[in-house]
Design a protein around this motif. Structure first.
Motif, PDB file in Angstrom:
ATOM      1  N   ALA A   1      31.915 -32.351  19.488  1.00  0.00           N
ATOM      2  CA  ALA A   1      30.788 -33.185  19.064  1.00  0.00           C
ATOM      3  C   ALA A   1      29.473 -32.445  19.225  1.00  0.00           C
ATOM      4  O   ALA A   1      28.598 -32.492  18.354  1.00  0.00           O
ATOM      5  CB  ALA A   1      30.774 -34.481  19.870  1.00  0.00           C
ATOM      6  N   LEU A   2      29.334 -31.728  20.322  1.00  0.00           N
ATOM      7  CA  LEU A   2      28.096 -31.021  20.617  1.00  0.00           C
ATOM      8  C   LEU A   2      27.812 -29.934  19.595  1.00  0.00           C
ATOM      9  O   LEU A   2      26.655 -29.705  19.198  1.00  0.00           O
ATOM     10  CB  LEU A   2      28.205 -30.405  22.013  1.00  0.00           C
ATOM     11  N   THR A   3      28.865 -29.256  19.133  1.00  0.00           N
ATOM     12  CA  THR A   3      28.702 -28.156  18.187  1.00  0.00           C
ATOM     13  C   THR A   3      28.986 -28.591  16.747  1.00  0.00           C
ATOM     14  O   THR A   3      29.005 -27.756  15.843  1.00  0.00           O
ATOM     15  CB  THR A   3      29.636 -26.988  18.560  1.00  0.00           C
ATOM     16  N   PHE A   4      29.199 -29.888  16.542  1.00  0.00           N
ATOM     17  CA  PHE A   4      29.476 -30.459  15.223  1.00  0.00           C
ATOM     18  C   PHE A   4      30.637 -29.726  14.560  1.00  0.00           C
ATOM     19  O   PHE A   4      30.616 -29.396  13.378  1.00  0.00           O
ATOM     20  CB  PHE A   4      28.230 -30.422  14.338  1.00  0.00           C
ATOM     21  N   ASN A   5      31.674 -29.467  15.366  1.00  0.00           N
ATOM     22  CA  ASN A   5      32.846 -28.717  14.929  1.00  0.00           C
ATOM     23  C   ASN A   5      33.980 -29.695  14.667  1.00  0.00           C
ATOM     24  O   ASN A   5      34.518 -30.291  15.601  1.00  0.00           O
ATOM     25  CB  ASN A   5      33.236 -27.706  16.013  1.00  0.00           C
TER      26      ASN A   5
END
Length: 282
Positions: free
Chosen positions: A189-193
């Motif tokens: 979620a943090l890296t939008f991966n």
């Protein structure tokens, strides 16, 4: 290659955002870090900045943006379905500070193909230049590898860890952890991966034939960067290379030893197998 990718060499993409308090707080919470005393963020936070933001409707089966020959696309439509971040070489020129405006320029440097033991492989090299408030801050050379589809009856990889052979005495310092599903979800979620190998266990096993969800390469790199910083403070250069998948729930040993002016680092499993290698220098 079957296709001519020469038009992609030199292709560029730009992105910008601000390193604000919310993003910094989520980064620190994900990694169980306390807030730094000053405004400088721990090294590795750039992995969560200026991430690709393809609409959900444009994602492919694996969760990555669907491949397209659109002239606006940075990534060529390579006809090999499996993709992984093989490694990076990173130079840190200045710290990223809370409140910095971040500008990122990404450029395709090279694209090559070769035949490996598992079939065709394609290697895409990207160059990323990150500026903070207009000043050069980070340079990164990233290598992506594309692979053929796994056979439906292929053995799951990596094999279950058997005898515990890891020797901590070979290292100056070792941190041991067990990556959880929650950690992988948060880092995705943090890296939008949205790559499904990191959070979709049935997909990881049945389609890509991993034994379970795979720990992100940049997450392992970030954990090793933290270990390097604990030993020597912030580093000037850092490189990492993926050797074997790290699987959620398996014990992970993060290890470091000094080799002259360089730190040698690795992520290993309980059997002593090296999953990721890294090096850092002040």
């Amino acid at each position: 290659m079957a296709n001519d990718w020469s038009d992609w060499i030199g292709r560029e993409a730009r992105a910008a955002e601000r390193l604000d308090e919310s993003l910094a707080a989520r980064w620190l919470a994900t990694l169980d870090l306390t807030a730094p005393e000053g405004a400088a963020l721990p090294q590795g936070v750039h992995f969560a900045l200026c991430t690709p933001q393809a609409p959900t409707a444009m994602l492919g089966e694996d969760g990555h943006p669907a491949r397209s020959d659109d002239p606006a696309s940075l990534y060529p439509p390579i006809d090999l379905p499996r993709r992984m971040w093989a490694g990076s070489e990173i130079t840190f020129l200045r710290p990223l500070m809370l409140g910095d405006r971040i500008d990122k320029l990404s450029r395709v440097v090279s694209l090559s193909e070769k035949e490996g033991r598992s079939g065709r492989l394609a290697f895409l090299e990207l160059e990323h230049e990150i500026a903070a408030n207009g000043e050069p801050a980070i340079r990164e050379r990233q290598t992506l590898v594309y692979r053929e589809a796994a056979a439906p009856d292929a053995s799951l990889v990596p094999p279950v860890v058997g005898e515990k052979l890891f020797d901590p005495q070979a290292w100056d310092r070792v941190q041991t952890m067990v990556p959880s599903e929650a950690l992988l979800f948060r880092f995705s979620a943090l890296t939008f991966n949205t790559h499904r190998i990191h959070y979709d266990a049935p997909y990881a096993r049945e389609v890509e034939r991993y034994r379970g969800p795979v720990v992100h390469g940049p997450l392992l790199a970030t954990l090793l960067l933290q270990l390097a910083a604990d030993v020597a403070g912030p580093v000037g250069s850092f490189g990492f290379s993926a050797r074997s998948p790290a699987i959620v729930g398996d014990t992970l040993h993060l290890a470091v030893r000094e080799q002259g002016d360089t730190l040698e680092l690795a992520a290993l499993n309980d059997a002593g197998a090296v999953l990721t290698t890294a090096h850092a220098s002040r």
